[in-house]
Write a protein that holds these residues in place. Sequence first.
Motif, PDB file in Angstrom:
ATOM      1  N   VAL A 143      59.846  -0.595  99.774  1.00  0.00           N
ATOM      2  CA  VAL A 143      60.338   0.765  99.923  1.00  0.00           C
ATOM      3  C   VAL A 143      61.713   0.920  99.274  1.00  0.00           C
ATOM      4  O   VAL A 143      62.030   1.949  98.702  1.00  0.00           O
ATOM      5  N   ARG A 144      62.534  -0.128  99.354  1.00  0.00           N
ATOM      6  CA  ARG A 144      63.854  -0.064  98.774  1.00  0.00           C
ATOM      7  C   ARG A 144      63.787   0.152  97.268  1.00  0.00           C
ATOM      8  O   ARG A 144      64.628   0.803  96.698  1.00  0.00           O
ATOM      9  N   VAL A 145      62.781  -0.463  96.650  1.00  0.00           N
ATOM     10  CA  VAL A 145      62.662  -0.344  95.207  1.00  0.00           C
ATOM     11  C   VAL A 145      62.213   1.044  94.829  1.00  0.00           C
ATOM     12  O   VAL A 145      62.331   1.452  93.699  1.00  0.00           O
ATOM     13  N   GLY A 146      61.693   1.739  95.770  1.00  0.00           N
ATOM     14  CA  GLY A 146      61.001   2.972  95.443  1.00  0.00           C
ATOM     15  C   GLY A 146      59.601   2.468  95.196  1.00  0.00           C
ATOM     16  O   GLY A 146      59.346   1.769  94.240  1.00  0.00           O
ATOM     17  N   VAL A 147      58.693   2.752  96.105  1.00  0.00           N
ATOM     18  CA  VAL A 147      57.368   2.163  96.023  1.00  0.00           C
ATOM     19  C   VAL A 147      56.745   2.462  94.667  1.00  0.00           C
ATOM     20  O   VAL A 147      56.412   3.587  94.364  1.00  0.00           O
ATOM     21  N   LEU A 193      52.223   3.994 105.507  1.00  0.00           N
ATOM     22  CA  LEU A 193      53.481   4.273 104.818  1.00  0.00           C
ATOM     23  C   LEU A 193      53.204   4.953 103.486  1.00  0.00           C
ATOM     24  O   LEU A 193      53.844   5.935 103.127  1.00  0.00           O
ATOM     25  N   ILE A 194      52.216   4.448 102.759  1.00  0.00           N
ATOM     26  CA  ILE A 194      51.861   5.035 101.471  1.00  0.00           C
ATOM     27  C   ILE A 194      51.363   6.463 101.659  1.00  0.00           C
ATOM     28  O   ILE A 194      51.707   7.365 100.899  1.00  0.00           O
ATOM     29  N   TYR A 214      54.179   8.727 102.138  1.00  0.00           N
ATOM     30  CA  TYR A 214      54.782   9.084 100.861  1.00  0.00           C
ATOM     31  C   TYR A 214      53.961  10.145 100.155  1.00  0.00           C
ATOM     32  O   TYR A 214      54.488  11.021  99.481  1.00  0.00           O
ATOM     33  N   SER A 270      64.291  -6.869  98.788  1.00  0.00           N
ATOM     34  CA  SER A 270      63.033  -6.698  98.082  1.00  0.00           C
ATOM     35  C   SER A 270      63.177  -6.599  96.577  1.00  0.00           C
ATOM     36  O   SER A 270      62.373  -7.133  95.848  1.00  0.00           O
ATOM     37  N   ASP A 271      64.195  -5.926  96.079  1.00  0.00           N
ATOM     38  CA  ASP A 271      64.191  -5.717  94.632  1.00  0.00           C
ATOM     39  C   ASP A 271      65.072  -6.684  93.867  1.00  0.00           C
ATOM     40  O   ASP A 271      65.386  -6.452  92.721  1.00  0.00           O
ATOM     41  N   THR A 299      68.365   5.697 102.943  1.00  0.00           N
ATOM     42  CA  THR A 299      68.815   4.544 102.164  1.00  0.00           C
ATOM     43  C   THR A 299      67.737   4.100 101.198  1.00  0.00           C
ATOM     44  O   THR A 299      68.025   3.516 100.174  1.00  0.00           O
ATOM     45  N   ASP A 300      66.479   4.335 101.559  1.00  0.00           N
ATOM     46  CA  ASP A 300      65.396   3.721 100.813  1.00  0.00           C
ATOM     47  C   ASP A 300      64.933   4.491  99.592  1.00  0.00           C
ATOM     48  O   ASP A 300      64.570   3.887  98.596  1.00  0.00           O
ATOM     49  N   THR A 301      64.867   5.801  99.705  1.00  0.00           N
ATOM     50  CA  THR A 301      64.257   6.540  98.601  1.00  0.00           C
ATOM     51  C   THR A 301      65.282   7.426  97.917  1.00  0.00           C
ATOM     52  O   THR A 301      64.969   8.491  97.415  1.00  0.00           O
ATOM     53  N   ARG A 344      66.760   7.123  95.105  1.00  0.00           N
ATOM     54  CA  ARG A 344      66.476   7.390  93.694  1.00  0.00           C
ATOM     55  C   ARG A 344      65.518   8.559  93.521  1.00  0.00           C
ATOM     56  O   ARG A 344      65.789   9.499  92.775  1.00  0.00           O
ATOM     57  N   SER A 345      64.387   8.502  94.255  1.00  0.00           N
ATOM     58  CA  SER A 345      63.390   9.546  94.018  1.00  0.00           C
ATOM     59  C   SER A 345      63.891  10.903  94.488  1.00  0.00           C
ATOM     60  O   SER A 345      63.557  11.933  93.909  1.00  0.00           O
TER      61      SER A 345
END
Lengths: 263, 288, 355
Positions: free
Chosen positions: A226-230, B120-121, B124, C42-43, C218-220, C222-223
């Motif tokens: 999720v942190r990466v932007g899925v 979760l997906i 989104y 994660s990234d 915090t997570d999205t 960017r989008s």
Amino acid sequence: MKTRLTTRLLKSAYIAFVYLFLYAPIFVLIAYSFNDSTYSLVWQQFTWKWYEMLLENAELHLVAYHSLILGVLSASFATLFGTMVAISLYRYPFRGKRLVYALLFILMVSPDIVTGISFLILFSTLKMPLGFWTLLLSHIAFCIPFVTVTVYSRLLGQDKNIFEAAKDLGATEGLIVRKILVPLLWPAIAAGWLLSFTLSLDDVLVSFFVNGPGFDILPLKIFSMVRVGVKPEINALCSVMFILTILIVIAYQLVTWKKEKCT
Amino acid sequence: MHEYQMGKGLSFQRSAIALTWIWLSVFALVPSFLVFITSLLTPGDSELVRLQLTVDNYLRLFQPTYLRVFLRSWTLATISTMVCLGIAYPFSYAIAQMRSTRVKNLLMLLVIVPFWTSSLIRSYAIVAMIKARGIVNGFLLWAGLIDQPLQLMYTDMATLIGLVYTLLPLMILPLYVSIDKLDKRLIDAARDLGANKTQIFFKVLLPLTLPGILSGSILVFLPAMTIFYIPDLLGGAKTVLLGNIIQNQFLAARDWPMGATISVALTLVISICLFLYSRKFKNQQEFL
Amino acid sequence: MHLIKCLNKWRLRIAGLLLCLFCHLSPVSAADREMLNVYTWSDFLPDAVIKQFEQETGIKINHSTYMSNEVLYAKLKTNMGEGYDVIMPSAYFVNRMVSQDLLQKIDIKKLKHVKYLNPEFLNKEHDPRNEYSLPFLWSSTGLVINTKYHDKKEVTAWGNLWDKKYKNDLLLIDDVREIFSMALLVLGDSVNDTNPQNIKAAFEKLKLLIPNIKLFNTDTVRSIYIDEDITIGMGWSGDIYTARRENPDLAFIYPEEGFVISLDCLAIPKKSKNVVNAHKFIDFLSRPEIGKQIAMETGFATTNLKAVDLLPEAMRQSPILYPDKETMKRGYLLLDVGDAAPLYEHYFERLKLGD
């Protein structure tokens, strides 16, 4: 005649509407697996690249496979145990039934994170290494109450006379369970299995705490991405899994339909 | 052969009860006990908890801030449950009325299949649908129904939609199971006796399918109270719900005792409600 | 007859299930290869990097990920750090972990590429002699605006966000330290302030900001910025740098009052048994080419000076990722605030509850 037709139409329309509601996000996610953008959730342009990346990403395949196996195993064992618990509660007198109810209830009410952490403490006290086994045991544990509730709900309102009659005819408990209860409860048992499978496939928090290095499962992977932007790669994976599931369901239907026609 | 059967019978009963006890003791009794003890400890600085008993945590619960969060979560969970019930009941009923068992099973399976995709997906996907530049707005703007995009995201409505969507099958399944096993002849009998549709619904259907309604409601209400990523993702994390607070206590605030306390308190409140409810229906054999 | 058939059917089913189970013991028992358990954000670790290490050394890496320091901390404390060999805590957590004896010392002599590390990030307060951790990636928190809707000249300081015209417009990072740092900097205090008066003042200041806040995330991030759901707020330099690839209207601004620097470090948990391989991996990550690869894929700034030199010009010169010395003077590293942490949390909770 007219009202019957309109009610039937209304019914069908309503059912269709609910299915649309349930499936709309799925179609959206499949559509977005073709979207040429990494972070944006707005449509840019069509691309196959995420599917290409998915094909090469063997790690992701393994992760998905792990999740499926875990789901099947936990659902099966949870259904087995959960049904036995429901039957015990319904049929057999034993002391401390109230405590059993209470415990099942607590398992269901507890927020995921509390369950996850309490299991973590349990496993570390027992000095069990975290990994596949702790994951499996935890999943079975939190699925059982759901199976029990579903099966028990169906048990209520069963005609007790059937069991009396069977006993009079000399049937033993084992026979009653196998020949009478299980067939009667079959829809509830199947529903319980499906419910457990769903819960297990999607569980994040409990899995997170009781999992160890070396056995990654899909929901954890997604959650951490999720942190990466899925990335739409995950969308591609979910789309593939979804299509496969639908194909299996259709295939199963065709097979049983053929069998029905033959007999 | 007869003795073999007899042996099998008793052993089934015994093993079922034994299994119930062993499993629940290890995985329900012990962890619950641990949680309860934790709620009585004090948070530590270098260790996670200090072994010092206190009821401070429970006293802290009665601060207006916590009570407000609790009330907000309770309201949202109740509304979600009622919406789910409203959508699911006609649906389950319509399907249960169909004649072909095969079709019914297939339809039920089709209800669950979307839920094997990560929630979760799908959340989104819902975001993609209701964003300002999302699909719903895109369609409405294109159809000329609105001039400005609707601000659906980051509102309580968005959280509600997310909750209902995620928890709907948990209501559909038990309801269907309960409605399906109804003896249809009862309804026919009622109709023959001159009852109209409303009467049939309230006096026959509703009472008889109450176990299903109750299980479905519990299965929806409980997660609705404690889920945290839906209010975060769709609600903008502005509305703090119980799930967020508990999550926060265990992770960011590192106040495990407080997290445990809230959990225990939640369990107690719900138990009391259910207990009162079952007292009201003392005659009917309900699940708790 | 029938009974036996029934029994057999059940036996078969149970046997089938157990067979599935045993098939799954194989990942556990395939311990012929040497393994290394790496637990990171994660990234931060692209798959290509992992594969390269595996090919070169033959050591299999089990890469697990977490999404917050707190989760890493909780896992380490309860699991007593067993199972993980290399972790990537933020600097202020290194502080805390060292004081609670959760990390073991790193043997610098085993690491050949450490000499390339940027001295700006070495010997900082969280780990004065870098005995337990090595800096790896860093980023700064600053102002983000969409230049289509806002003027760069108008938004230059954290204080600007309090302007009434940004009602219900802002995105704030959902982290207690980031948000309070913003207020503390506006009031002229340190981001690592432990004085209860100052913390309370920051809280009061933040309360005035509440009407302007649209969401915490915090997570999205960017989008949200790319899709223009929000056009002004806080953000991380690495996030915005990569976001600009999809929406060039975004701008990242280093505020006048100062900004927070987040430093992510490599460390080895105390109970790790794979110490030799852990060092091999850390050394591998410190190689300039690897540093460059990671920086390019994740968009974060690397602490490896040689790796920076290898970056393409656009990235190397980017004022967002690698601001000049003047700007860096206004940057403050987040450190552990010890006993004041619960106070921060308490106020943050009250802030979110709209108290």
